[in-house]
Design an enzyme around this catalytic site. Sequence first.
Site, mmCIF file in Angstrom:
data_model
loop_
_atom_site.group_PDB
_atom_site.id
_atom_site.type_symbol
_atom_site.label_atom_id
_atom_site.label_comp_id
_atom_site.label_asym_id
_atom_site.label_seq_id
_atom_site.Cartn_x
_atom_site.Cartn_y
_atom_site.Cartn_z
ATOM 1 N N HIS A 159 0.825 -1.214 0.000
ATOM 2 C CA HIS A 159 0.000 0.000 0.000
ATOM 3 C C HIS A 159 0.862 1.268 0.000
ATOM 4 O O HIS A 159 2.019 1.237 0.447
ATOM 5 C CB HIS A 159 -0.862 0.044 1.263
ATOM 6 N N CYS A 247 -2.542 0.322 9.635
ATOM 7 C CA CYS A 247 -3.563 -0.650 9.178
ATOM 8 C C CYS A 247 -4.512 -1.077 10.276
ATOM 9 O O CYS A 247 -5.618 -1.549 10.007
ATOM 10 C CB CYS A 247 -2.901 -1.917 8.653
HETATM 11 N N1 GLY Z 1 -2.325 -9.023 4.904
HETATM 12 C C1 GLY Z 1 -2.702 -7.720 4.554
HETATM 13 C C2 GLY Z 1 -3.382 -7.699 3.242
HETATM 14 O O1 GLY Z 1 -2.993 -8.466 2.418
HETATM 15 O O2 GLY Z 1 -4.283 -6.971 2.960
#
Ligand code: GLY
Length: 254
Positions: A159, A247
Site C-alpha cells: 500500500h 492498518c
Molecule cells: N495481509 C494484509 C493484506 O494483504 O491486505
Amino acid sequence: MAFALVRSVPESFVDALVMGERPAIDVDRARTQHAEYRQVLEREGYEVRVVAADETHPDCPFIEDTAVVLDTLAVATRPGAAARRGEVAAVAAELERLKPIRIIEAPGTLDGGDVLRMGDTLYVGRSTRTNDAGIEQLAEFAATDGLRVIAVPVRGVLHLKSAVAQLDEATVLVAPRCVDMDLFSGYGIIEKVSGEEHLASVLRLGSGRLVTTTTAPRTRQLLQEHGYAIDVVDSSEFQAVDGGVTCLSILVED
Ligand code: GLY
C-alpha cells in the site's frame, strides 16, 4: 471526543494474506500486541471501539483498508483482494452512526491503506489493490468535502502508506524506491532508513505524536532526532503479513 475503530484478531489470522512466503503467525502474541496498540490509543485520548473479529476474514484486524473517513462523510471501500470484501459491512455499520456512507462500486477497488491525507489533499496509491476506477470514485466523494485527489503509483510494497507516512502537516517519511518523490516535493521529505523501508510504518495521532514499531529502531532514532514525540509498539505479527501500524485502526478526530 476522538475515537478509534479497531477490529479484534481472529484465530484465522494465521491465514492472513501475504505478499511473500507464508510466515508462522502466533495468534496469542498478535492479540497481546493488538491490546498494547489499543492501550496506546487510549492513553493518547481516543475512545477505542472494537469491532468483533470475523473468523471468515483472516485479515479483518487490518481495519484501515475497509473505510476512508473524510470530513462530512465516510467511504466504504471495495478492497482489491476479493477475499477481503466481506470485511467492509461491519465497519460501515459502525461508521454510519457518525457520518453518511458512500460506497466504492465495481469495477472500482480501493484499500484504505492506499489513502494518505495531507491537509486538503488525498494521495491515493495506485497499487495492486487500488485501481483507477476506485481512485476516480473516491475523488468524486472527496470533492464534496473540498478535497483533491492525487494518484501515486506504488512499487514493491502493498500500500501507499507502507511507502509514505505523514509526520506532520508539512513533512512526510518516504521510501524513495517505492514512489516518485517528485509527487511530494511540496513537503519536507525525510527518507526512510535503508534496510528498514519495509519495517518502518508510522501512524500520526491527532495530538501530533507518532506511533512506530520496535522493528525499525534506526528510523525511530532518526525521527527523534528531528524532534518528533514517539510511542513505540511491537507489531511484528502484523508486520509479518504486510500490515503496518496505520492498518490496525481508523481514527476519527473530533
Ligand atoms: N495481509 C494484509 C493484506 O494483504 O491486505
